[in-house]
Write a protein that holds these residues in place. Structure first.
Motif, PDB file in Angstrom:
ATOM      1  N   MET A  42      53.464   2.764  56.534  1.00  0.00           N
ATOM      2  CA  MET A  42      53.428   2.549  55.081  1.00  0.00           C
ATOM      3  C   MET A  42      52.818   3.769  54.396  1.00  0.00           C
ATOM      4  O   MET A  42      51.909   4.407  54.942  1.00  0.00           O
ATOM      5  N   ILE A  43      53.328   4.071  53.223  1.00  0.00           N
ATOM      6  CA  ILE A  43      52.802   5.171  52.411  1.00  0.00           C
ATOM      7  C   ILE A  43      52.545   4.660  50.995  1.00  0.00           C
ATOM      8  O   ILE A  43      53.411   4.015  50.401  1.00  0.00           O
ATOM      9  N   HIS A  44      51.346   4.959  50.478  1.00  0.00           N
ATOM     10  CA  HIS A  44      51.055   4.694  49.069  1.00  0.00           C
ATOM     11  C   HIS A  44      50.847   6.019  48.346  1.00  0.00           C
ATOM     12  O   HIS A  44      50.093   6.884  48.798  1.00  0.00           O
ATOM     13  N   ALA A  70      50.620  -3.230  51.570  1.00  0.00           N
ATOM     14  CA  ALA A  70      52.087  -3.140  51.582  1.00  0.00           C
ATOM     15  C   ALA A  70      52.674  -3.378  50.190  1.00  0.00           C
ATOM     16  O   ALA A  70      53.706  -2.799  49.842  1.00  0.00           O
ATOM     17  N   LEU A  71      52.009  -4.211  49.384  1.00  0.00           N
ATOM     18  CA  LEU A  71      52.515  -4.518  48.045  1.00  0.00           C
ATOM     19  C   LEU A  71      52.431  -3.316  47.112  1.00  0.00           C
ATOM     20  O   LEU A  71      53.098  -3.280  46.080  1.00  0.00           O
ATOM     21  N   GLN A  72      51.598  -2.346  47.468  1.00  0.00           N
ATOM     22  CA  GLN A  72      51.446  -1.150  46.641  1.00  0.00           C
ATOM     23  C   GLN A  72      51.976   0.095  47.354  1.00  0.00           C
ATOM     24  O   GLN A  72      51.644   1.218  46.969  1.00  0.00           O
ATOM     25  N   SER A  73      52.814  -0.111  48.365  1.00  0.00           N
ATOM     26  CA  SER A  73      53.281   0.989  49.206  1.00  0.00           C
ATOM     27  C   SER A  73      54.780   0.905  49.410  1.00  0.00           C
ATOM     28  O   SER A  73      55.426  -0.085  49.042  1.00  0.00           O
ATOM     29  N   ILE A  74      55.313   1.938  50.029  1.00  0.00           N
ATOM     30  CA  ILE A  74      56.638   1.843  50.633  1.00  0.00           C
ATOM     31  C   ILE A  74      56.426   1.397  52.075  1.00  0.00           C
ATOM     32  O   ILE A  74      55.659   2.019  52.817  1.00  0.00           O
ATOM     33  N   ARG A  75      57.058   0.317  52.447  1.00  0.00           N
ATOM     34  CA  ARG A  75      56.953  -0.202  53.813  1.00  0.00           C
ATOM     35  C   ARG A  75      58.219   0.215  54.558  1.00  0.00           C
ATOM     36  O   ARG A  75      59.322  -0.209  54.237  1.00  0.00           O
ATOM     37  N   LYS A  77      58.176   4.081  44.473  1.00  0.00           N
ATOM     38  CA  LYS A  77      58.186   2.763  43.839  1.00  0.00           C
ATOM     39  C   LYS A  77      57.386   1.801  44.712  1.00  0.00           C
ATOM     40  O   LYS A  77      57.811   1.466  45.822  1.00  0.00           O
ATOM     41  N   PRO A  78      56.219   1.366  44.249  1.00  0.00           N
ATOM     42  CA  PRO A  78      55.366   0.499  45.084  1.00  0.00           C
ATOM     43  C   PRO A  78      56.027  -0.838  45.371  1.00  0.00           C
ATOM     44  O   PRO A  78      56.826  -1.343  44.580  1.00  0.00           O
ATOM     45  N   GLY A  79      55.679  -1.373  46.547  1.00  0.00           N
ATOM     46  CA  GLY A  79      56.173  -2.693  46.925  1.00  0.00           C
ATOM     47  C   GLY A  79      57.608  -2.708  47.401  1.00  0.00           C
ATOM     48  O   GLY A  79      58.227  -3.772  47.472  1.00  0.00           O
ATOM     49  N   THR A  80      58.149  -1.544  47.747  1.00  0.00           N
ATOM     50  CA  THR A  80      59.539  -1.477  48.196  1.00  0.00           C
ATOM     51  C   THR A  80      59.608  -1.302  49.715  1.00  0.00           C
ATOM     52  O   THR A  80      58.630  -0.954  50.368  1.00  0.00           O
ATOM     53  N   LYS A  98      49.584   8.983  39.501  1.00  0.00           N
ATOM     54  CA  LYS A  98      49.571  10.374  39.046  1.00  0.00           C
ATOM     55  C   LYS A  98      50.690  11.191  39.675  1.00  0.00           C
ATOM     56  O   LYS A  98      51.237  12.109  39.056  1.00  0.00           O
ATOM     57  N   TYR A  99      51.027  10.873  40.926  1.00  0.00           N
ATOM     58  CA  TYR A  99      52.009  11.665  41.663  1.00  0.00           C
ATOM     59  C   TYR A  99      53.318  10.906  41.909  1.00  0.00           C
ATOM     60  O   TYR A  99      54.264  11.466  42.461  1.00  0.00           O
ATOM     61  N   ALA A 100      53.353   9.632  41.535  1.00  0.00           N
ATOM     62  CA  ALA A 100      54.458   8.763  41.949  1.00  0.00           C
ATOM     63  C   ALA A 100      55.813   9.233  41.438  1.00  0.00           C
ATOM     64  O   ALA A 100      56.798   9.280  42.188  1.00  0.00           O
ATOM     65  N   SER A 101      55.904   9.574  40.159  1.00  0.00           N
ATOM     66  CA  SER A 101      57.214   9.910  39.594  1.00  0.00           C
ATOM     67  C   SER A 101      57.792  11.163  40.212  1.00  0.00           C
ATOM     68  O   SER A 101      59.020  11.280  40.378  1.00  0.00           O
ATOM     69  N   ALA A 102      56.946  12.098  40.572  1.00  0.00           N
ATOM     70  CA  ALA A 102      57.434  13.351  41.160  1.00  0.00           C
ATOM     71  C   ALA A 102      58.148  13.108  42.481  1.00  0.00           C
ATOM     72  O   ALA A 102      59.070  13.846  42.857  1.00  0.00           O
TER      73      ALA A 102
END
Length: 633
Positions: A276-278, A66-71, A290-293, A282-286
């Motif tokens: 939850m989605i991580h 969850a800390l590295q994902s959108i919850r 934002k992880p942990g949100t 490499k693909y995050a900005s597209a």
């Protein structure tokens, strides 16, 4: 002592760039132009995780994830039971639109509706499913590989993959059995987790707190901890293969827990899921990841297919009812979620819901049926046996007593912000009248907009859509005048029904309107010589479901001879009609003077066909046998 798997810590560091060498090596690899997608799904789980604030849960791996994902905190299944829910997940359509809303029915869907793995395969993905399908329709061309051994490791070099791993141990059946049976089931995992103590649990307020219920809830939470460990093992495999930086990961469950008043129910306990989605760097900005949100958007399972297509760069078909929940552009917002509950095993049901951020509205179209219907499979479980044992206890709270009511009210309305367990029905509260009217209108709009097939009794839906599909049948306003049908259902919302109105609808040219007019007369207990005469006439109606429903009402009113109009259909060659008739017979058999010979013949035939319930592949026959078992054994 429970500790987080070191794999998860390494995996987290790799994702955030803290471990430089191995992660840098992965970045240098030639990556596919499209991301890999990994879905780790779980059976029968409400948001019972530490990261969702559940003090009963010990889930270190998922909490770290969850800390590295959108919850997501407002995600809902389309149905509170597996196969209708999975039907929506695989197609992006409501099961109630496709006609796939009844548990383990097998219907035909239009060829124009394409399960999502086919889009992915056309785009070059290798697709695997490990291993449950259970979509209520059969299509053997969906996956590259679907079995208990399916894995992304079978893909070609450089080929992107989509893989599902479905973790089963939280399924309702996994808490069944004597202590020795359960202990054997979990023994191999005890080196990795510590079983949950019954003494530490906080139970939902509608559950009686007995030693047995606490023990069984503790089993469930122990299973959640085991699945948490299994989740960590899958991520370890992903890391071993050097794929963590190239793979978008989803975690969610197919619906709420398998406990009574959860599974099969449209309350949040049956419909709300962890999700939850991580997305790796490499693909995050597209995708503005934002992880942990935390995200509190209203999300339905019909949104999964559009989301998946968006993430993989595949064009999202305009006709799909859902919208992407992650996008390179603006994310569409929902005001509410539409839910449905229909037949499970031998228990027929028709309920629909609208869930907004603040309110839950449930419409029970068959309110004469209890919330906890007789269900052979569930009734054999220790948790249901314990609930049945204590149901007459005078010390039960009102919320606990409500679980066992013999019938329900047609409408339920809850303020979920102030009543998260949905135990205070506000339908009769004047302060909520405007909200009630608004949600009632919204529900009707959704039923019509989605061409909900549920208002045709299951055997009639199958019969009337023969040669076509239920989806196409529901779009035929002559055969399926849905607006007129729903208006007939609304008879039960009045304080009283005018006899003339009921009789007029009993003579409607459409058999489905006639069917719901009988339901209305039954629910409101409209009684008159004219109604009685109409019911007798309907015993020879061209629609078998109308005959059966009219017979049930006559039997309940003391005319036991009408049982024959039910039991003769129990010998039909149509398995869906046999089930409908058998369950109806079970409901009223004790009110008849004599059990017709047809009923016993049907029971013996079903007993032989299912080897007394041991053959569990012909589901209609099995469920019919279960229904009649209550009468004859």
């Amino acid at each position: 002592m429970r500790v987080i798997d070191l794999t998860i810590i390494r995996w987290m560091y790799c994702l955030t760039g803290v471990i430089g060498v191995s992660c840098a090596q992965q970045r240098e690899q030639e990556l596919p132009p499209q991301p890999n997608i990994l879905w780790i799904t779980i059976e029968d789980l409400s948001p019972h995780l530490g990261s969702y604030g559940d003090s009963n849960a010990t889930t270190p791996n998922l909490d770290a994830f969850a800390l590295q994902s959108i919850r997501y905190t407002n995600v809902f299944a389309t149905a509170p039971v597996c196969s209708p829910s999975r039907s929506s997940i695989i197609t992006g359509y409501y099961g109630s639109s496709l006609g796939t809303q009844h548990l383990r029915s097998q219907v035909t869907i239009p060829g124009t509706i394409k399960p999502f793995p086919k889009y992915l395969r056309e785009a070059g993905y290798y697709t695997t499913n490990n291993f449950k399908e259970d979509y209520n329709f059969i299509d053997t061309s969906i996956w590259d590989h679907s079995s208990a051994t399916a894995h992304w490791r079978e893909k070609k070099d450089g080929q992107p993959f989509f893989s599902i791993f479905n973790l089963m141990l939280t399924h309702q059946s996994s808490i069944f059995g004597a202590d020795s049976v359960y202990d054997k089931r979990i023994r191999r995992f005890l080196q990795y987790i510590t079983p949950t103590s019954p003494d530490s649990l906080v139970l939902p307020p509608y559950y009686p707190s007995t030693p047995e219920t606490r023990k069984l809830w503790a089993r469930y939470y122990t299973n959640v901890s085991i699945v948490d460990y299994q989740f960590g093992e899958i991520l370890r495999e992903l890391e071993e293969d050097g794929l963590t930086e190239n793979t978008i990961i989803f975690f969610y469950s197919d619906h709420g827990t398998g406990m009574p008043r959860h599974k099969r129910a449209l309350h949040d306990s049956g419909m709300k899921v962890p999700f939850m989605i991580h997305i790796p760097e490499k693909y995050a900005s597209a995708f503005n990841f934002k992880p942990g949100t935390t995200n509190d958007n209203m999300i339905s399972f019909i949104d999964l297919v559009p989301t998946l297509l968006e993430l993989t760069g595949i064009s999202v078909p305009d006709e799909l009812p859902g919208k992407p929940i992650i996008s390179k552009g603006k994310v569409a917002q929902k005001d509410y979620i539409y839910g449905s509950s229909d037949r499970v095993d031998e228990g027929f049901e028709l309920a629909r819901s609208i869930r907004t951020r603040q309110h839950l509205y449930i419409r029970n179209f068959l309110p004469h049926l209890p919330l906890l219907q007789p269900n052979w499979y569930t009734d054999q479980s220790e948790i249901m046996m314990e609930l049945n044992r204590v149901r007459t206890n005078k010390d039960l709270s009102p919320a606990q007593q409500d679980m066992f009511t013999s019938q329900r009210v047609p409408e339920e309305l809850y303020d979920v912000e102030n009543d998260p367990h949905q135990i205070r029905n506000l339908v009769n509260d004047p302060g909520y009248h405007e909200i009630l009217m608004e949600l009632r209108r919204t529900l009707k709009q959704e039923i019509l907009k989605n061409f909900d097939t549920g208002f045709a009794p299951e055997p009639e839906l199958i019969r009337l859509s023969k040669g076509s599909t239920p989806f196409e049948f529901a779009h035929d306003s002559v055969q399926y005048p849905l607006r007129r049908i729903v208006e007939t259902c609304d008879l039960i919302l009045g304080q009283r029904a005018e006899v003339a109105d009921v009789i007029q609808r009993m003579n409607d040219p459409n058999g489905l309107v006639r069917y719901w007019s009988v339901i209305g007369a039954r629910t409101l207990w409209v009684d008159s010589k004219e109604i009685h005469a109409e019911l007798l006439r309907l015993l020879t109606d061209e629609y078998p479901a109308v005959q059966i429903e009219a017979a049930k009402l006559l039997v309940e009113r003391g005319h036991g001879e009408a049982l024959g109009s039910i039991t003769r259909h129990m010998l039909s060659k149509d398995p869906a009609l046999v089930l409908f008739a058998s369950r109806s017979f079970q409901e009223v058999a004790d009110k008849g003077n004599v059990i017709p010979e047809d009923a016993r013949k049907a029971y013996e035939k079903l007993k032989s066909e299912t080897d007394a319930g041991r053959i569990r592949t012909a589901f209609y026959q099995l469920y019919s046998f279960w229904a009649l078992t209550y009468v004859f054994e």
